[in-house]
Scaffold this motif. Structure first.
Motif, mmCIF file in Angstrom:
data_model
loop_
_atom_site.group_PDB
_atom_site.id
_atom_site.type_symbol
_atom_site.label_atom_id
_atom_site.label_comp_id
_atom_site.label_asym_id
_atom_site.label_seq_id
_atom_site.Cartn_x
_atom_site.Cartn_y
_atom_site.Cartn_z
ATOM 1 N N MET A 236 9.759 -15.477 34.195
ATOM 2 C CA MET A 236 10.771 -15.459 34.192
ATOM 3 C C MET A 236 11.390 -14.358 35.925
ATOM 4 S SD MET A 236 13.458 -12.539 31.157
ATOM 5 C CE MET A 236 13.823 -14.072 30.270
ATOM 6 N N THR A 237 12.407 -14.620 36.413
ATOM 7 C CA THR A 237 12.385 -13.922 37.121
ATOM 8 C C THR A 237 13.855 -12.791 37.161
ATOM 9 O OG1 THR A 237 12.015 -15.602 39.497
ATOM 10 C CG2 THR A 237 13.297 -14.301 39.911
ATOM 11 N N LEU A 238 14.020 -11.604 37.127
ATOM 12 C CA LEU A 238 15.071 -10.361 37.730
ATOM 13 C C LEU A 238 14.934 -10.130 38.903
ATOM 14 C CD1 LEU A 238 13.440 -8.262 34.233
ATOM 15 C CD2 LEU A 238 14.941 -10.571 34.111
ATOM 16 N N PHE A 239 16.134 -9.974 38.704
ATOM 17 C CA PHE A 239 16.412 -9.248 40.537
ATOM 18 C C PHE A 239 17.921 -8.951 40.608
ATOM 19 C CE2 PHE A 239 18.550 -9.598 44.338
ATOM 20 C CZ PHE A 239 18.052 -9.448 45.647
ATOM 21 N N GLY A 240 18.074 -7.676 40.695
ATOM 22 C CA GLY A 240 19.336 -6.836 41.002
ATOM 23 C C GLY A 240 20.072 -6.387 39.505
ATOM 24 N N ASN A 241 19.389 -6.193 38.293
ATOM 25 C CA ASN A 241 19.847 -6.259 37.537
ATOM 26 C C ASN A 241 19.807 -4.506 36.721
ATOM 27 O OD1 ASN A 241 20.106 -9.099 36.264
ATOM 28 N ND2 ASN A 241 18.098 -9.078 36.679
ATOM 29 N N SER A 242 20.710 -4.461 35.670
ATOM 30 C CA SER A 242 20.063 -2.736 35.288
ATOM 31 C C SER A 242 20.150 -3.335 33.789
ATOM 32 C CB SER A 242 22.130 -2.527 34.631
ATOM 33 O OG SER A 242 22.361 -1.731 34.392
ATOM 34 N N ILE A 243 19.354 -3.214 33.154
ATOM 35 C CA ILE A 243 18.039 -3.355 32.401
ATOM 36 C C ILE A 243 18.228 -1.680 31.801
ATOM 37 C CG2 ILE A 243 16.380 -4.216 30.993
ATOM 38 C CD1 ILE A 243 16.314 -6.175 33.397
ATOM 39 N N THR A 244 18.844 -0.971 30.785
ATOM 40 C CA THR A 244 18.665 -0.154 30.324
ATOM 41 C C THR A 244 18.935 0.134 28.694
ATOM 42 O OG1 THR A 244 21.455 0.937 31.147
ATOM 43 C CG2 THR A 244 19.450 0.953 32.594
ATOM 44 N N ALA A 245 18.247 1.549 28.204
ATOM 45 C CA ALA A 245 19.498 1.789 26.848
ATOM 46 C C ALA A 245 18.290 1.525 25.683
ATOM 47 C CB ALA A 245 20.358 2.519 26.982
ATOM 48 N N ASN A 246 17.810 -0.767 26.326
ATOM 49 C CA ASN A 246 17.141 -0.823 25.002
ATOM 50 C C ASN A 246 16.687 -0.205 24.017
ATOM 51 O OD1 ASN A 246 19.382 -3.549 25.819
ATOM 52 N ND2 ASN A 246 18.370 -2.919 27.827
ATOM 53 N N ASN A 247 16.195 -0.731 22.812
ATOM 54 C CA ASN A 247 15.164 0.092 21.612
ATOM 55 C C ASN A 247 14.802 -1.691 20.954
ATOM 56 O OD1 ASN A 247 14.361 1.246 20.023
ATOM 57 N ND2 ASN A 247 15.624 1.715 18.088
ATOM 58 N N PRO A 248 13.238 -0.775 21.424
ATOM 59 C CA PRO A 248 12.467 -0.141 20.977
ATOM 60 C C PRO A 248 12.028 0.291 22.459
ATOM 61 C CG PRO A 248 11.271 -1.997 20.779
ATOM 62 C CD PRO A 248 12.541 -1.974 20.605
ATOM 63 N N ASN A 249 12.049 -0.761 23.326
ATOM 64 C CA ASN A 249 11.784 -1.035 25.347
ATOM 65 C C ASN A 249 12.533 -1.246 26.001
ATOM 66 O OD1 ASN A 249 10.992 -2.504 23.683
ATOM 67 N ND2 ASN A 249 8.778 -2.074 24.927
ATOM 68 N N ASP A 250 13.117 -1.731 26.780
ATOM 69 C CA ASP A 250 13.987 -2.593 27.565
ATOM 70 C C ASP A 250 13.147 -3.714 28.064
ATOM 71 O OD1 ASP A 250 15.836 -1.087 28.211
ATOM 72 O OD2 ASP A 250 14.670 0.408 29.683
ATOM 73 N N CYS A 251 11.650 -4.163 28.629
ATOM 74 C CA CYS A 251 11.093 -5.232 28.414
ATOM 75 C C CYS A 251 9.831 -5.104 27.857
ATOM 76 C CB CYS A 251 10.934 -5.706 29.411
ATOM 77 S SG CYS A 251 13.341 -5.866 30.546
ATOM 78 N N SER A 252 9.148 -6.717 27.602
ATOM 79 C CA SER A 252 8.172 -6.504 27.366
ATOM 80 C C SER A 252 7.638 -7.999 27.583
ATOM 81 C CB SER A 252 7.660 -6.470 25.431
ATOM 82 O OG SER A 252 7.735 -5.361 24.956
ATOM 83 N N SER A 253 6.121 -8.245 27.813
ATOM 84 C CA SER A 253 5.410 -9.506 28.578
ATOM 85 C C SER A 253 4.426 -10.109 28.014
ATOM 86 C CB SER A 253 5.941 -9.873 30.039
ATOM 87 O OG SER A 253 5.728 -11.100 30.735
ATOM 88 N N THR A 254 4.367 -11.231 28.373
ATOM 89 C CA THR A 254 3.129 -12.009 27.941
ATOM 90 C C THR A 254 2.203 -11.871 29.478
ATOM 91 O OG1 THR A 254 3.967 -13.686 27.111
ATOM 92 C CG2 THR A 254 3.079 -12.201 25.964
ATOM 93 N N THR A 255 3.661 -12.279 30.360
ATOM 94 C CA THR A 255 3.272 -12.507 31.524
ATOM 95 C C THR A 255 3.726 -11.502 32.427
ATOM 96 O OG1 THR A 255 5.297 -13.693 31.676
ATOM 97 C CG2 THR A 255 3.208 -15.150 31.136
ATOM 98 N N PRO A 256 3.426 -11.215 34.538
ATOM 99 C CA PRO A 256 4.247 -10.080 35.146
ATOM 100 C C PRO A 256 5.421 -10.801 34.853
ATOM 101 C CG PRO A 256 1.931 -11.093 35.899
ATOM 102 C CD PRO A 256 2.039 -11.620 34.169
ATOM 103 N N LEU A 257 6.144 -9.439 34.768
ATOM 104 C CA LEU A 257 7.583 -9.053 34.824
ATOM 105 C C LEU A 257 7.691 -7.978 35.387
ATOM 106 C CD1 LEU A 257 9.970 -11.159 34.135
ATOM 107 C CD2 LEU A 257 9.672 -8.786 31.707
#
Length: 263
Positions: A236-257
């Motif tokens: 997964m590639t993330l670029f220029g996003n607003s990732i906020t106010a999610n519950n319980p956390n914004d991101c979790s990953s089994t690989t670098p993110l």
């Protein structure tokens, strides 16, 4: 804490839905032969119009079309005046069958009221699909992709809002595994979706890009590392996003993110 494993093998029957397409149905019509067909719902039946259309045609959709619709050839559906496809809580709202030579474009539509094992609102089963300027809301999946599930195909979600959908994995969007599988979420909003396990907003198990999008106020209920906004298993590639106010956390990953805001 051991991270849970996604039971994709258990979902294999859903991932390998038989795709039967005739060669004539796969060939995109030339611009000279493509037709624009007006479909006024509910007076006209959208599935009948889909069945009767030639590959490459464009269906101009008006009103609310109630039913569980399937596309298996290259078509464009363009909505006007708040055009809505409503699954009426009686099945998946829209299924798109591949292979990737089938190219389907959906523009200015609302997909709602869908319920299925995977992809309650929209299920891409192997095609090349573009969803633009649309809304996917209030759909449910028992397993993956309450709003949208992309398995075995390539999906682009462009300038679209995906909200208030529910599933076990990937409440808003689920991206399945496979080298040929991929999805891009571009300048879109994924909000207020719920996963009872992983990935309240988005669950990624294949090649995925999220660019210039807002992922907010989504919820995952699978524990402290369940990824309220995004749960990523793979590329997964993330670029220029607003990732906020999610519950319980914004991101979790089994690989670098990299590129994800975390709480």
């Amino acid at each position: 804490m051991r991270r849970p494993r996604m039971p994709w093998r258990r979902l294999a029957p859903a991932l390998t839905v038989a795709v039967t397409t005739a060669a004539a149905g796969l060939a995109a019509a030339s611009p000279a032969s493509a037709a624009f067909i007006l479909v006024n719902c509910p007076a006209q039946n959208l599935q009948t119009a889909i069945n009767n259309a030639a590959a490459g045609d464009t269906l101009l959709v008006r009103g609310t079309c109630v039913g569980n619709f399937t596309i298996g050839k290259s078509l464009s559906l363009v909505g006007s005046s708040g055009a809505t496809l409503n699954g009426n809580n009686a099945g998946r709202t829209l299924t798109v069958n591949g292979p990737t030579t089938v190219r389907v474009s959906l523009t200015a539509l609302t997909l709602t009221g869908g319920t299925a094992d995977n992809g309650g609102g929209l299920f891409n089963n192997g095609a090349t699909l573009t969803l633009s300027n649309s809304t996917v809301r209030n759909n449910t999946a028992a397993e993956a992709g309450g709003g949208i599930a992309n398995f075995l195909g390539v999906t682009t979600v462009n300038s679209t809002t995906v909200h208030d959908n529910t599933s076990k994995y990937g409440g808003g969007i689920a991206i399945g595994p496979g080298e040929a599988t991929g999805a891009t979420v571009f300048r879109s909003t994924v909000r207020n979706n719920t996963a009872t396990q992983l990935g309240g907003g988005i669950l990624g198990f294949g090649h995925a890009r999220v660019v210039g999008s807002t992922i907010t106020a989504n919820t995952a209920q699978g524990g402290p590392l369940s990824g309220g906004g995004i749960y990523n298993f793979s590329n997964m590639t993330l670029f220029g996003n607003s990732i906020t106010a999610n519950n319980p956390n914004d991101c979790s990953s089994t690989t670098p993110l990299p590129g994800c805001t975390t709480v």
